[in-house]
Design a protein around this motif. Sequence first.
Motif, PDB file in Angstrom:
ATOM      1  N   SER A   1       0.825  -1.202   0.000  1.00 54.49           N
ATOM      2  CA  SER A   1       0.000   0.000   0.000  1.00 54.49           C
ATOM      3  C   SER A   1       0.863   1.258   0.000  1.00 54.49           C
ATOM      4  CB  SER A   1      -0.870  -0.023   1.270  1.00 54.49           C
ATOM      5  OG  SER A   1      -1.364   1.249   1.558  1.00 54.49           O
ATOM      6  N   GLY A   2       0.279   2.327  -0.509  1.00 55.50           N
ATOM      7  CA  GLY A   2       0.948   3.620  -0.482  1.00 55.50           C
ATOM      8  C   GLY A   2       0.375   4.537   0.581  1.00 55.50           C
ATOM      9  N   LEU A   3      -0.484   3.985   1.443  1.00 56.26           N
ATOM     10  CA  LEU A   3      -1.089   4.809   2.492  1.00 56.26           C
ATOM     11  C   LEU A   3      -0.053   5.281   3.508  1.00 56.26           C
ATOM     12  CD1 LEU A   3      -4.286   2.724   3.448  1.00 56.26           C
ATOM     13  CD2 LEU A   3      -4.271   5.016   2.422  1.00 56.26           C
ATOM     14  N   PRO A   4      -0.268   6.453   4.128  1.00 53.74           N
ATOM     15  CA  PRO A   4       0.561   6.850   5.272  1.00 53.74           C
ATOM     16  C   PRO A   4       0.438   5.794   6.375  1.00 53.74           C
ATOM     17  CG  PRO A   4      -0.846   8.664   4.557  1.00 53.74           C
ATOM     18  CD  PRO A   4      -1.287   7.457   3.787  1.00 53.74           C
ATOM     19  N   ASP A   5       1.435   5.723   7.260  1.00 51.74           N
ATOM     20  CA  ASP A   5       1.492   4.561   8.170  1.00 51.74           C
ATOM     21  C   ASP A   5       0.309   4.460   9.146  1.00 51.74           C
ATOM     22  OD1 ASP A   5       2.363   6.551   9.924  1.00 51.74           O
ATOM     23  OD2 ASP A   5       4.200   5.510  10.519  1.00 51.74           O
TER      24      ASP A   5
ATOM     25  N   ALA B   1      -2.201   1.307   9.222  1.00 56.73           N
ATOM     26  CA  ALA B   1      -2.444   0.489  10.426  1.00 56.73           C
ATOM     27  C   ALA B   1      -3.946   0.436  10.736  1.00 56.73           C
ATOM     28  CB  ALA B   1      -1.660   1.050  11.610  1.00 56.73           C
ATOM     29  N   GLN B   2      -4.622   1.557  10.529  1.00 59.68           N
ATOM     30  CA  GLN B   2      -6.081   1.571  10.786  1.00 59.68           C
ATOM     31  C   GLN B   2      -6.802   0.676   9.773  1.00 59.68           C
ATOM     32  OE1 GLN B   2      -6.467   5.826  10.551  1.00 59.68           O
ATOM     33  NE2 GLN B   2      -6.525   6.073  12.774  1.00 59.68           N
ATOM     34  N   TRP B   3      -6.370   0.775   8.534  1.00 52.28           N
ATOM     35  CA  TRP B   3      -6.980  -0.014   7.445  1.00 52.28           C
ATOM     36  C   TRP B   3      -6.771  -1.515   7.693  1.00 52.28           C
ATOM     37  CZ3 TRP B   3      -4.139  -2.940   3.819  1.00 52.28           C
ATOM     38  CH2 TRP B   3      -4.869  -3.399   2.715  1.00 52.28           C
ATOM     39  N   LEU B   4      -5.556  -1.858   8.093  1.00 56.08           N
ATOM     40  CA  LEU B   4      -5.245  -3.276   8.351  1.00 56.08           C
ATOM     41  C   LEU B   4      -6.106  -3.808   9.509  1.00 56.08           C
ATOM     42  CD1 LEU B   4      -3.143  -5.317   7.157  1.00 56.08           C
ATOM     43  CD2 LEU B   4      -1.682  -4.767   9.108  1.00 56.08           C
TER      44      LEU B   4
ATOM     45  N   ILE C   1       1.271  -1.214  15.191  1.00 58.88           N
ATOM     46  CA  ILE C   1       1.569   0.175  15.566  1.00 58.88           C
ATOM     47  C   ILE C   1       2.329   0.849  14.416  1.00 58.88           C
ATOM     48  CG2 ILE C   1       2.943   1.621  17.129  1.00 58.88           C
ATOM     49  CD1 ILE C   1       0.613   0.540  18.661  1.00 58.88           C
ATOM     50  N   PRO C   2       1.839   1.995  13.943  1.00 58.70           N
ATOM     51  CA  PRO C   2       2.610   2.731  12.928  1.00 58.70           C
ATOM     52  C   PRO C   2       3.842   3.351  13.582  1.00 58.70           C
ATOM     53  CG  PRO C   2       0.700   4.013  13.618  1.00 58.70           C
ATOM     54  CD  PRO C   2       0.602   2.694  14.338  1.00 58.70           C
ATOM     55  N   LEU C   3       4.897   3.554  12.809  1.00 60.96           N
ATOM     56  CA  LEU C   3       6.143   4.047  13.418  1.00 60.96           C
ATOM     57  C   LEU C   3       6.214   5.570  13.583  1.00 60.96           C
ATOM     58  CD1 LEU C   3       7.559   1.462  13.941  1.00 60.96           C
ATOM     59  CD2 LEU C   3       9.464   2.223  12.530  1.00 60.96           C
ATOM     60  N   SER C   4       5.416   6.311  12.797  1.00 63.38           N
ATOM     61  CA  SER C   4       5.578   7.776  12.825  1.00 63.38           C
ATOM     62  C   SER C   4       5.406   8.398  14.224  1.00 63.38           C
ATOM     63  CB  SER C   4       4.669   8.455  11.798  1.00 63.38           C
ATOM     64  OG  SER C   4       3.329   8.097  12.011  1.00 63.38           O
ATOM     65  N   PRO C   5       4.527   7.853  15.104  1.00 58.94           N
ATOM     66  CA  PRO C   5       4.426   8.484  16.432  1.00 58.94           C
ATOM     67  C   PRO C   5       5.715   8.392  17.261  1.00 58.94           C
ATOM     68  CG  PRO C   5       2.500   7.113  16.008  1.00 58.94           C
ATOM     69  CD  PRO C   5       3.502   6.822  14.921  1.00 58.94           C
ATOM     70  N   PHE C   6       6.662   7.569  16.829  1.00 58.89           N
ATOM     71  CA  PHE C   6       7.933   7.445  17.561  1.00 58.89           C
ATOM     72  C   PHE C   6       8.951   8.510  17.112  1.00 58.89           C
ATOM     73  CE2 PHE C   6       5.971   3.308  17.805  1.00 58.89           C
ATOM     74  CZ  PHE C   6       6.367   2.754  19.008  1.00 58.89           C
TER      75      PHE C   6
ATOM     76  N   LYS D   1       7.140  13.268  13.423  1.00 67.02           N
ATOM     77  CA  LYS D   1       6.139  12.291  12.910  1.00 67.02           C
ATOM     78  C   LYS D   1       6.489  11.818  11.503  1.00 67.02           C
ATOM     79  CE  LYS D   1       4.275  13.059  16.782  1.00 67.02           C
ATOM     80  NZ  LYS D   1       5.244  12.564  17.716  1.00 67.02           N
ATOM     81  N   LYS D   2       7.801  11.701  11.267  1.00 67.84           N
ATOM     82  CA  LYS D   2       8.312  11.222   9.974  1.00 67.84           C
ATOM     83  C   LYS D   2       7.676   9.871   9.641  1.00 67.84           C
ATOM     84  CE  LYS D   2      12.813   9.840   9.850  1.00 67.84           C
ATOM     85  NZ  LYS D   2      13.296   8.698   9.126  1.00 67.84           N
ATOM     86  N   ASP D   3       7.262   9.723   8.398  1.00 67.24           N
ATOM     87  CA  ASP D   3       6.568   8.496   8.004  1.00 67.24           C
ATOM     88  C   ASP D   3       7.426   7.705   7.010  1.00 67.24           C
ATOM     89  OD1 ASP D   3       4.901   6.532   7.138  1.00 67.24           O
ATOM     90  OD2 ASP D   3       3.297   7.854   6.455  1.00 67.24           O
ATOM     91  N   ASP D   4       8.047   6.644   7.501  1.00 68.16           N
ATOM     92  CA  ASP D   4       8.877   5.786   6.646  1.00 68.16           C
ATOM     93  C   ASP D   4       8.089   4.599   6.100  1.00 68.16           C
ATOM     94  OD1 ASP D   4      11.191   7.239   6.816  1.00 68.16           O
ATOM     95  OD2 ASP D   4      11.879   6.234   8.644  1.00 68.16           O
ATOM     96  N   ARG D   5       6.774   4.664   6.253  1.00 65.19           N
ATOM     97  CA  ARG D   5       5.896   3.590   5.773  1.00 65.19           C
ATOM     98  C   ARG D   5       6.282   2.245   6.403  1.00 65.19           C
ATOM     99  NH1 ARG D   5       2.759   6.628   1.640  1.00 65.19           N
ATOM    100  NH2 ARG D   5       3.332   8.607   2.541  1.00 65.19           N
ATOM    101  N   MET D   6       6.348   2.273   7.726  1.00 69.48           N
ATOM    102  CA  MET D   6       6.661   1.046   8.460  1.00 69.48           C
ATOM    103  C   MET D   6       5.683   0.870   9.620  1.00 69.48           C
ATOM    104  SD  MET D   6      10.460   0.183   8.159  1.00 69.48           S
ATOM    105  CE  MET D   6      11.603   1.302   8.878  1.00 69.48           C
ATOM    106  N   ILE D   7       5.470  -0.395   9.966  1.00 64.95           N
ATOM    107  CA  ILE D   7       4.644  -0.695  11.142  1.00 64.95           C
ATOM    108  C   ILE D   7       5.410  -1.629  12.070  1.00 64.95           C
ATOM    109  CG2 ILE D   7       2.371  -0.334  10.103  1.00 64.95           C
ATOM    110  CD1 ILE D   7       2.266  -3.369   9.598  1.00 64.95           C
TER     111      ILE D   7
END
Length: 388
Positions: free
Chosen positions: A324-328, A332-335, A344-349, A353-359
């Motif tokens: 997927s190309g969704l923001p993280d 995570a919500q979609w999944l 857990i999406p990684l951006s809150p860490f 709030k950088k989004d590397d598209r990882m969970i």
Amino acid sequence: MQLPHKHSATGTTIFTVMSALAAKYNAINLSQGFPDFPIDERLAALLHEAAAGNYNQYAPMAGLPMLREAIANDFKRRYDLQLDADKEITITPGATYGIYTAFTSFLQPGDEVIVLEPAYDSYIPNIEMNGAKAVCVPLTAPMFSVDWNKVKDAITPKTRAIIINTPHNPAGSVWSAADWQQLADLVRDTEMLIISDEVYEQLIFDGRKHYSVLEHDELRQRSFAIFSFGKVFNNTGWKMGYVIAPPLLTDAFRHIHQFIAFSINTPAQYALAQYLQQDSLPKVGALMQQKRDYFLQLLQELPFTLHHKTAGSYFQIAGYENISGLPDLEFAQWLTKEYGVATIPLSPFYCDKKDDRMIRFCFAKKESTLEAAVERMRRLNTVSKTQF
Ligand code: PMP
Ligand code: GLN
């Protein structure tokens, strides 16, 4: 009426958000980090024994002496370290509290604290609640190692502390002895203190050794080392931990602690002390390594990208760029909603709030839970990237 914000985080912590979403959609919860299997029944029996016996009143402010002694013996056994149970160990209601109280015992408004990111989400709010500023230094992907030049550049005359986390949540990376030496060289001529979050010390894999800050004679003098029983006894809901620091820092810690918590759940302290006195610690590292291996084997069948195998903690991070190309956060919500698996999406860490598209997956679960989660995600294979 408007109340002031005491820190910059907005909304509710991601762990609460994702666990609530998991409950709402009846999803398998691989998000918030907690085991889904029962605790050792001997520990449960000891808790019962404490409550049925006469262990129901306030414990001493620093913690039950028998628990502090048991911890000192455990550190002697496992690290060959000599700890003064009276002057260096304080029992806390979990590690999160230990970190906050350690910061509060010395930070002044205007101070700076270096945070290596991604970072556990309480660190920055805890710093800011004390009027201090978090200075974020990124760890270097894919292994999430420390770039020591970047740390050096982040130190200013206002830098009062650095917070370390090994094994690392969420990356699962671990520090070597050389990392501690690099840190010692950097802080030697400064007034900086160290908060060393070692809650996953026993969840370390493939024959690696956990290097505690307490083993570094020079650093130990300026460190608060933070531990959590929740990660060792698989009882995160007990919220029991402890802080080890040299006498001067322990005094400062208790100076604050006595007026926030004052003292900690007596029956739980009794149960943990009795357990530690009677038995060696549960072999939680070997158990979690097996779970990691099993989960990674199952994950191979899915189109996630694994940049590295977790070396410690009970988390594995994964990329989803093939899916997927969704923001993280949205992914995570979609999944959770569509596939019934919460992560857990990684951006809150990250500070920005950088989004590397990882969970992040938590694999501290029964094999049947891991199997069921992967089974639910099997359909992901057929989802085309262009759908998003
Ligand atoms: N630090 C890290 C890195 C963690 O992952 C956790 C997880 N809970 C904690 C601290 C807090 O531990 P506790 O539940 O004992 O407060
Ligand atoms: N440490 C656990 C995690 O990272 C739980 C944290 C929490 O719920 N505050 O998921």
